[in-house]
Enzyme design. Structure first.
Site, short mmCIF file in Angstrom:
data_model
loop_
_atom_site.label_atom_id
_atom_site.label_comp_id
_atom_site.label_asym_id
_atom_site.label_seq_id
_atom_site.Cartn_x
_atom_site.Cartn_y
_atom_site.Cartn_z
N CYS A 108 -8.99 -64.32 56.14
CA CYS A 108 -9.36 -63.23 57.05
C CYS A 108 -10.88 -63.00 57.06
O CYS A 108 -11.43 -62.47 56.09
CB CYS A 108 -8.62 -61.96 56.64
SG CYS A 108 -9.13 -60.48 57.49
N CYS B 76 -12.01 -59.37 56.71
CA CYS B 76 -11.81 -58.92 55.31
C CYS B 76 -13.02 -59.31 54.47
O CYS B 76 -13.53 -58.50 53.69
CB CYS B 76 -10.54 -59.54 54.73
SG CYS B 76 -9.02 -59.13 55.60
#
Length: 131
Positions: A57, A60
């Site tokens: 991600c 993230c």
């Protein structure tokens, strides 16, 4: 979903923050170890911020420097990082549908959340709920 290759490590808090210090963010890699920690946290009034993340991600990863900064700044708050591929059942229990998701817990109850890479909103909610 992902495999759980690291059942033996209880807590991996050895990540380095962006300024070279040891991170205050705890990571759990098995459901049993997470459950033990979560159950114990219900006995305190301390705010816990859970970062539901994934290695793949990008947003993230972009939040990591801010999260490390907040963990260093707000020492009265507990920061936990959980990988949704390692602990999909835990992510499901907390209703996580997108990453990053930050879930705010006090005494075992969800009190708030931030979905997405929203640094300012995350900081505001940490400040709101920490006392």
């Amino acid at each position: 979903m992902g495999s759980n290759l690291s059942n033996s490590s209880i807590v991996d808090d050895s990540d380095r923050s962006s300024h070279g210090k040891k991170s205050r963010i705890m990571s759990f890699h098995s459901k049993d170890q997470w459950k033990t920690h979560f159950t114990a946290s219900k006995q305190t009034n301390k705010l816990m911020v859970i970062d539901f993340t994934a290695t793949w991600c990008g947003p993230c990863r972009s939040m990591e420097p801010a999260l490390n900064e907040y963990a260093d700044k707000y020492t009265d708050v507990e920061f936990v990082k959980l990988d949704v591929d390692e602990l999909p059942d835990v992510a499901m229990e907390f209703g996580v549908q997108a990453m990053p998701s930050f879930v705010f817990i006090k005494k075992g109850e969800v009190i708030d959340r931030v979905v997405g890479a929203r640094k300012e909103e995350l900081q505001k909610k940490i400040e709101k709920h920490r006392s």
